[in-house]
Design a protein around this motif. Structure first.
Motif, mmCIF file in Angstrom:
data_model
loop_
_atom_site.group_PDB
_atom_site.id
_atom_site.type_symbol
_atom_site.label_atom_id
_atom_site.label_comp_id
_atom_site.label_asym_id
_atom_site.label_seq_id
_atom_site.Cartn_x
_atom_site.Cartn_y
_atom_site.Cartn_z
ATOM 1 N N UNK A 131 89.616 40.344 83.211
ATOM 2 C CA UNK A 131 90.105 38.966 83.341
ATOM 3 C C UNK A 131 91.112 38.843 84.477
ATOM 4 N N UNK A 132 91.945 39.877 84.689
ATOM 5 C CA UNK A 132 92.909 39.855 85.786
ATOM 6 C C UNK A 132 92.186 39.850 87.132
ATOM 7 N N UNK A 133 91.132 40.647 87.239
ATOM 8 C CA UNK A 133 90.370 40.702 88.487
ATOM 9 C C UNK A 133 89.691 39.367 88.767
ATOM 10 N N UNK A 134 89.152 38.772 87.711
ATOM 11 C CA UNK A 134 88.474 37.485 87.893
ATOM 12 C C UNK A 134 89.466 36.432 88.369
ATOM 13 N N UNK A 135 90.658 36.428 87.813
ATOM 14 C CA UNK A 135 91.672 35.461 88.222
ATOM 15 C C UNK A 135 92.035 35.605 89.696
ATOM 16 N N UNK A 136 91.940 36.829 90.212
ATOM 17 C CA UNK A 136 92.305 37.082 91.611
ATOM 18 C C UNK A 136 91.172 36.736 92.575
#
Length: 386
Positions: A131-136
């Motif tokens: 989810x952190x990667x997707x947000x970036x």
């Protein structure tokens, strides 16, 4: 990296995308709470993911998830049925497409997609911290839009649209038919027959009708006394038939029940022939003018129970309508109206110098959003008011 599997012909065409790296999905050292158990059971204990609920991690599987490989328990099945076709005012689905829950959602940036995914589902089923990667990312497309079916433990079902229809047909309590959703490249502009109440403004605002487009896509009739089957067949075919009673306090030439019976008559003319694969939707709205006996007749003729949709400001109910429809998730918008509240609205309406802030068509506006799964829509600014 292994070659991507052959793309199912029923899925969306490929586009420029940023892929989520699922290589970090490793066997956890020990099972954690809640859905962390899924990865442990599949990777360490070699349990078939179809034997676990991918929504909550339960081993009490009731059925299979219609969009992704995995099981689904009875409680999560009920939540999925209620929430999958609910949309927010921005035009995106309100809940996670996997578990139909989630407080913080990742939104697919494919302009033709409306789906969202919660952090917990993505981190549990794809890989930790996904989810952190997707947000970036600047342009993330979701797991139903990717050109390959698997991301970590999350694997899209082949022909998931057929699975989704079968899921609703088998599990939903409603006797109404659920139509198979339509791939983006097959969607055509919606053709609407609007009886008594005009919904052109609402459909244009939602993007189903283009400003200045061919008016033939929407046919509006205030009076259908002399309308016969041949007329409807010449004007059609139609994909959506809408009808309503006049608002409370408005002068009308007919008793309230007349609008119901005329709507039902014209609806029969507009329906596709038996066996047709065409997705066909309808909605009838009562602006609190039908009697209790009239509503019982409407339920019998339209073969579904009514839904009550309210316009609430704080604790005050400003307006409400009763709705009969076969559009997905309309029933999930139901909010019961006490008899004294309905009586108050009727009395209040007689004293109004002007119509309520949100008219009947505006109250049901967002009920039309699930039609984005079936018909072409045009870019527009989604707003909660017109």
């Amino acid at each position: 990296m292994a070659a991507a599997p052959v793309l199912d012909l029923e899925e969306e065409p490929s586009m420029d995308i940023i892929l989520v790296d699922s290589s970090e999905l490793s066997s956890p050292p020990s099972p954690g709470p809640s859905r962390d158990l899924i990865a442990y059971e599949v990777k360490v204990n070699q349990r078939d993911i179809e034997d676990m609920c991918i929504c909550c991690g339960s081993f009490q599987v009731h059925t299979q998830h219609p969009l992704f490989e995995g099981g689904m328990c009875a409680a999560c099945k009920d939540k999925f049925l209620s929430c999958l076709f609910l949309y927010d005012d921005d035009g995106n689905q309100s809940y996670c497409s996997i578990c139909c829950s989630g407080e913080t959602l990742l939104i697919c940036e494919n302009p033709d997609c409306t789906r969202c995914y919660c952090f917990e589902c993505v981190d549990t089923l794809v890989s930790p911290r996904t989810s952190e990667k997707v947000q970036a990312m600047s342009n993330w497309v979701c797991f139903l839009c990717l050109p390959f079916p698997r991301s970590g433990l999350l694997q899209r079902r082949r022909k998931w649209r057929g699975w989704l229809k079968a899921f609703y047909d088998q599990e939903a309590e409603s006797p109404l038919e659920m139509y198979k959703t339509v791939p983006v490249w097959k969607r055509e502009p919606v053709r609407v027959l609007s009886l008594f109440g005009d919904i052109k403004k609402e459909l244009t605002t939602l993007g189903f009708l283009e400003n200045g487009s061919d008016p033939g896509r929407l046919k509006h009739l205030d009076d259908v006394t002399n309308t016969v089957r041949r007329d409807v067949e010449e004007w059609g075919p139609f994909d959506l038939v809408y009808g309503s009673t006049p608002p409370l306090g408005h002068a009308c030439d007919h008793p309230p029940g007349w609008y119901l019976f005329q709507f039902h008559r014209v609806l029969q003319y507009a329906r596709p022939r038996p066996g047709s694969p065409q997705a066909f939707f309808w909605m009838f709205v009562d602006n609190l003018v039908l009697t209790e006996d009239d509503r019982a007749v409407a339920t019998r003729f339209l073969e579904t129970d009514p839904v009550t949709i309210q316009d609430v400001c704080g604790r005050a109910v400003r307006n409400a309508v009763h709705v009969w429809s076969n559009i997905p998730a309309v029933k999930s918008r139901h909010s019961a109206l006490f008899s004294q509240e309905e009586s108050f609205l009727r009395a209040q309406d007689r004293q109004r110098a002007k119509p309520p802030a949100r008219g009947p068509a505006k109250l049901v506006k967002n009920c039309f959003l699930p039609l984005r799964e079936y018909f072409k829509y045009f870019s527009t600014e989604f707003t909660s008011s017109l």
